[in-house]
Design a protein around this motif. Structure first.
Motif, mmCIF file in Angstrom:
data_model
loop_
_atom_site.group_PDB
_atom_site.id
_atom_site.type_symbol
_atom_site.label_atom_id
_atom_site.label_comp_id
_atom_site.label_asym_id
_atom_site.label_seq_id
_atom_site.Cartn_x
_atom_site.Cartn_y
_atom_site.Cartn_z
ATOM 1 N N ARG A 106 8.834 28.137 23.930
ATOM 2 C CA ARG A 106 9.108 27.842 25.340
ATOM 3 C C ARG A 106 7.844 27.338 26.038
ATOM 4 N NH1 ARG A 106 12.140 32.671 28.249
ATOM 5 N NH2 ARG A 106 11.907 31.160 29.938
ATOM 6 N N SER A 107 6.700 27.924 25.704
ATOM 7 C CA SER A 107 5.444 27.470 26.301
ATOM 8 C C SER A 107 5.134 26.036 25.895
ATOM 9 C CB SER A 107 4.302 28.394 25.878
ATOM 10 O OG SER A 107 4.496 29.705 26.379
ATOM 11 N N LEU A 108 5.389 25.701 24.619
ATOM 12 C CA LEU A 108 5.167 24.332 24.166
ATOM 13 C C LEU A 108 6.088 23.359 24.896
ATOM 14 C CD1 LEU A 108 4.696 24.837 20.316
ATOM 15 C CD2 LEU A 108 2.956 24.136 21.978
ATOM 16 N N GLN A 109 7.332 23.766 25.124
ATOM 17 C CA GLN A 109 8.260 22.899 25.858
ATOM 18 C C GLN A 109 7.758 22.637 27.283
ATOM 19 O OE1 GLN A 109 11.937 25.191 25.308
ATOM 20 N NE2 GLN A 109 12.777 23.455 24.153
ATOM 21 N N LEU A 110 7.354 23.720 27.963
ATOM 22 C CA LEU A 110 6.855 23.560 29.328
ATOM 23 C C LEU A 110 5.573 22.727 29.347
ATOM 24 C CD1 LEU A 110 7.050 24.215 32.306
ATOM 25 C CD2 LEU A 110 5.872 26.385 31.864
ATOM 26 N N GLY A 111 4.688 22.961 28.373
ATOM 27 C CA GLY A 111 3.462 22.176 28.303
ATOM 28 C C GLY A 111 3.737 20.703 28.079
ATOM 29 N N LEU A 112 4.716 20.399 27.209
ATOM 30 C CA LEU A 112 5.076 19.007 26.971
ATOM 31 C C LEU A 112 5.628 18.367 28.241
ATOM 32 C CD1 LEU A 112 5.427 16.653 24.999
ATOM 33 C CD2 LEU A 112 7.685 17.593 24.396
ATOM 34 N N LEU A 113 6.431 19.123 28.989
ATOM 35 C CA LEU A 113 6.982 18.602 30.241
ATOM 36 C C LEU A 113 5.868 18.295 31.240
ATOM 37 C CD1 LEU A 113 9.501 17.994 31.956
ATOM 38 C CD2 LEU A 113 9.484 20.383 32.685
ATOM 39 N N LEU A 114 4.889 19.202 31.352
ATOM 40 C CA LEU A 114 3.768 18.967 32.256
ATOM 41 C C LEU A 114 2.938 17.768 31.808
ATOM 42 C CD1 LEU A 114 2.530 22.612 32.925
ATOM 43 C CD2 LEU A 114 3.786 21.125 34.490
ATOM 44 N N LEU A 115 2.732 17.627 30.503
ATOM 45 C CA LEU A 115 1.952 16.513 29.980
ATOM 46 C C LEU A 115 2.626 15.179 30.292
ATOM 47 C CD1 LEU A 115 -0.379 15.383 28.280
ATOM 48 C CD2 LEU A 115 1.043 15.777 26.242
ATOM 49 N N VAL A 116 3.924 15.110 30.030
ATOM 50 C CA VAL A 116 4.657 13.865 30.309
ATOM 51 C C VAL A 116 4.600 13.536 31.798
ATOM 52 C CG1 VAL A 116 6.932 12.782 30.285
ATOM 53 C CG2 VAL A 116 6.157 14.087 28.292
ATOM 54 N N GLY A 117 4.808 14.566 32.644
ATOM 55 C CA GLY A 117 4.748 14.332 34.083
ATOM 56 C C GLY A 117 3.393 13.836 34.535
ATOM 57 N N ALA A 118 2.305 14.437 33.989
ATOM 58 C CA ALA A 118 0.959 14.014 34.373
ATOM 59 C C ALA A 118 0.684 12.577 33.931
ATOM 60 C CB ALA A 118 -0.075 14.959 33.771
ATOM 61 N N VAL A 119 1.110 12.220 32.728
ATOM 62 C CA VAL A 119 0.893 10.859 32.232
ATOM 63 C C VAL A 119 1.676 9.855 33.079
ATOM 64 C CG1 VAL A 119 1.266 9.298 30.298
ATOM 65 C CG2 VAL A 119 0.329 11.579 29.886
ATOM 66 N N VAL A 120 2.914 10.206 33.422
ATOM 67 C CA VAL A 120 3.731 9.298 34.241
ATOM 68 C C VAL A 120 3.083 9.076 35.607
ATOM 69 C CG1 VAL A 120 5.933 9.089 35.463
ATOM 70 C CG2 VAL A 120 5.904 9.803 33.068
ATOM 71 N N VAL A 121 2.612 10.153 36.226
ATOM 72 C CA VAL A 121 1.954 10.015 37.529
ATOM 73 C C VAL A 121 0.685 9.167 37.404
ATOM 74 C CG1 VAL A 121 0.775 11.280 39.370
ATOM 75 C CG2 VAL A 121 2.911 12.155 38.427
ATOM 76 N N GLY A 122 -0.103 9.414 36.345
ATOM 77 C CA GLY A 122 -1.316 8.625 36.147
ATOM 78 C C GLY A 122 -1.038 7.144 35.951
ATOM 79 N N VAL A 123 -0.014 6.827 35.153
ATOM 80 C CA VAL A 123 0.352 5.416 34.929
ATOM 81 C C VAL A 123 0.839 4.780 36.228
ATOM 82 C CG1 VAL A 123 1.977 3.898 33.730
ATOM 83 C CG2 VAL A 123 0.844 5.741 32.483
ATOM 84 N N TYR A 124 1.619 5.538 37.001
ATOM 85 C CA TYR A 124 2.108 5.002 38.277
ATOM 86 C C TYR A 124 0.939 4.675 39.208
ATOM 87 C CZ TYR A 124 4.130 4.854 42.926
ATOM 88 O OH TYR A 124 4.460 4.472 44.198
ATOM 89 N N LEU A 125 -0.016 5.600 39.324
ATOM 90 C CA LEU A 125 -1.176 5.357 40.182
ATOM 91 C C LEU A 125 -2.004 4.185 39.667
ATOM 92 C CD1 LEU A 125 -2.285 9.036 40.871
ATOM 93 C CD2 LEU A 125 -1.129 7.484 42.445
ATOM 94 N N ARG A 126 -2.099 4.063 38.362
ATOM 95 C CA ARG A 126 -2.843 2.944 37.774
ATOM 96 C C ARG A 126 -2.186 1.609 38.132
ATOM 97 N NH1 ARG A 126 -6.325 2.922 33.406
ATOM 98 N NH2 ARG A 126 -6.603 0.906 32.376
ATOM 99 N N ASN A 127 -0.874 1.543 38.026
ATOM 100 C CA ASN A 127 -0.163 0.311 38.374
ATOM 101 C C ASN A 127 -0.250 0.025 39.869
ATOM 102 O OD1 ASN A 127 0.600 -0.093 35.704
ATOM 103 N ND2 ASN A 127 2.533 1.011 35.936
ATOM 104 N N THR A 128 -0.286 1.093 40.688
ATOM 105 C CA THR A 128 -0.408 0.903 42.131
ATOM 106 C C THR A 128 -1.723 0.240 42.486
ATOM 107 O OG1 THR A 128 0.964 2.858 42.533
ATOM 108 C CG2 THR A 128 -0.391 2.082 44.362
#
Length: 560
Positions: free
Chosen positions: A143-165
């Motif tokens: 369960r911890s790995l699942q939550l960690g993966l979710l946080l990682l994906v969210g952080a990468v998506v936010v970073g890519v969005y800010l980069r494109n902005t």
């Protein structure tokens, strides 16, 4: 690609959010005694790495990975049991700092560097999960790995969005919303982790469904505050239904859900937004409906809250009042800012109109008046002396060309091609005030003009331009109004820090119907010019005959 450093406001928000996560870790660790407190230095160092990463993301991410590895070794050797929320054996401050570092390094570093730094952070987190205590069983680790993966994906998506902005030339509406609302989103995510930790039943995650949907509504509330508040109201009111269905399917599940803190926080944000931007009546009704939904959901879900509903009602009521007061404060501030901007724009427009009106009156009317006077004179002498008429026509042509140039210049000024308050005559003006005055007097088509000039060595540009305008407009008035004038005397002298301007004619009377008509703004415009420079202005008849215009302009140095 390297982006510029974050603005100070972003640093403050990051510091507040990470400091809040560290404070929650401190509160939770004090419940576990000295064993829980031993893990806090690692969390504090991770927060420091995230703050440092706001300026240098690559160095901050590598330092964060190193700190997490060292903290893991220390916890393992000292047999410390860190109090974690969400991911086992990781502090909330470590999770929040890791997410921030991933966002920063993806946003502000090259793809290869960001991939390497993110991998280092992930490996350090996985090492902490499996090595720190070694007491977690496979299900909790999964369960911890699942939550960690979710946080990682969210952080990468936010970073890519800010980069494109950063690559866009213009900011989109959604981008502006994200830029304004990300502190609220981060705070609600931290509270969601806290709700996960304090949950005391198997169905508590279902009780949080309404809070998650309400948080989404709060994030987008500035776009449609009333409708999104009503949507959040429906989500919160229906959330107990999921708990009841889970209890019916699994009878062994208990129903003593704890209070959902995120739900209350999202409701406060929605109330503040709808009070700030919504119309009074819809805002009041939607706020009342949201409060009622919070109290109903609290009573139906939590047995403890049901026993002390009055106390919780007072607390929620107080928090809602704070939210309403906050919304009213920002609403009043928005209204004040709007009024200030409106007054400033109106004042600038009025100033621009007055400047253009003065230029139009002083320059164009001067040339047109000369045209009319020359045309009348040519008509009177055309039969007796055709040569004089031909000369008058030449002067008319010259004045017409000058008037046309002035009109074109003013049109360009109104379209933004030239600074406000300038004109064609100003464009021809030089730093030699005596020469400029001579040029104006030379093109005057009225009575002979005698001059007396005693100018200082340096005349500020604004003062010189105003003197030129005063003489020009005074001569125009002589041609239009001074009946029977045979001589005009112009005096410009400097003394005692002032430049005195005097224009006097010897007309026997003032025309009741002046040449070309009268707009009535000549004296008004001259007075405005003088008063804008802090001078004095006088105009009126003189004895026994004639008219005078006098002005005193302070000789102030131009700003450098």
């Amino acid at each position: 690609m390297t982006a510029p450093p974050l603005v100070p406001a972003t640093h403050r928000w990051l510091l507040a959010l990470l400091g809040g996560a560290l404070f929650i870790d401190l509160l939770l660790a004090t419940q576990d005694g000295q064993y829980g407190l031993g893990a806090l230095p690692g969390g504090a160092l991770m927060v420091a790495c995230a703050i440092f990463g706001a300026r240098k993301p690559t160095e901050g991410a590598l330092a964060g990975a190193l700190v997490m590895v060292m903290s893991t070794g220390f916890i393992r050797v000292m047999h410390i049991a860190p109090t974690s929320i969400g991911i086992n054996d990781l502090l909330l401050s470590e999770m929040a700092s890791g997410v921030v570092l991933v966002v920063l390094v993806v946003w502000r570093s090259s793809p290869a560097v960001s991939a390497g730094c993110t991998t280092m952070l992930v490996l350090a987190a996985v090492l902490a999960l499996f090595v720190r205590t070694g007491q977690s069983h496979s299900m909790t680790q999964f369960r911890s790995l699942q939550l960690g993966l979710l946080l990682l994906v969210g952080a990468v998506v936010v970073g890519v969005y800010l980069r494109n902005t950063n690559l866009r030339r213009t900011e989109t509406e959604l981008g502006a919303l994200v830029r304004r609302q990300w502190p609220l989103a981060a705070a609600l995510v931290l509270l969601l982790f806290l709700d996960v930790y304090i949950g005391n039943s198997g169905t508590h995650i279902l009780a949080m469904a309404g809070a998650v949907l309400a948080s989404v509504c709060a994030f987008f509330a500035p776009r449609a505050p009333v409708s999104l508040t009503l949507t959040a109201t429906a989500c919160i009111a229906l959330s107990p239904l999921l708990v009841f269905l889970a209890q019916a399917i699994g009878p062994n599940r208990t129903g003593g859900e704890a209070i959902v803190v995120t739900e209350v926080a999202a409701s406060m944000a929605l109330v503040a937004f709808v009070t700030r931007w919504g119309a009074p009546w819809p805002a009041g009704l939607s706020t009342a409906a949201l409060v009622a939904a919070d109290l109903i959901a609290l009573e139906l879900r939590s047995e403890y809250a049901r026993q002390r509903l009055t106390d919780f009602g007072f607390v929620i009521g107080f928090l809602i009042l704070v939210s309403v007061a906050t919304g009213l404060y920002f609403r009043a501030r928005d209204r004040e800012r709007s009024q200030t901007i409106s007054v400033a724009v109106s004042g600038a427009q009025q100033s621009e109109r007055m400047a253009l009106a003065r230029e139009l009156h002083d320059v164009v009317a001067h040339h047109v008046t000369g045209i009319v006077v020359q045309a009348q004179a040519a008509r009177l002498v055309a039969e007796k002396d055709p040569q004089v008429a031909v000369q008058a026509l030449a002067k008319i042509e010259s004045s017409g060309i000058e008037a046309l140039k002035a009109m074109r210049f003013l049109v360009g000024s109104m379209r933004g091609a030239k600074p406000a308050g300038t004109s064609q005559a100003t464009e021809h003006a030089t730093m030699d005030l005596a020469a400029d005055l001579g040029n104006v007097i030379q093109h005057f088509s009225g009575p002979p003009v005698t001059t007396e000039l005693n100018l200082p060595e340096v005349v500020p540009h604004e003062v010189g331009r105003s003197v030129l305008r005063l003489v020009q407009e005074s001569l125009t008035n002589v041609g239009k109004h001074a009946l029977g004038a045979r001589n005009v005397h112009v005096t410009v002298t400097g003394s005692d820090g002032e430049l005195a301007v005097r224009v006097r004619d010897d007309g026997v009377a003032r025309r009741a119907d002046p040449v070309g008509g009268s707009g009535g703004y000549g004296l008004v415009g001259m007075r405005e010019r003088v008063e804008l420079l802090g001078g004095r202005f006088v105009a009126g008849p003189v004895s026994p005959v004639g008219w005078r215009v006098e002005a005193w302009l302070p000789l102030r140095k131009e700003d450098t």
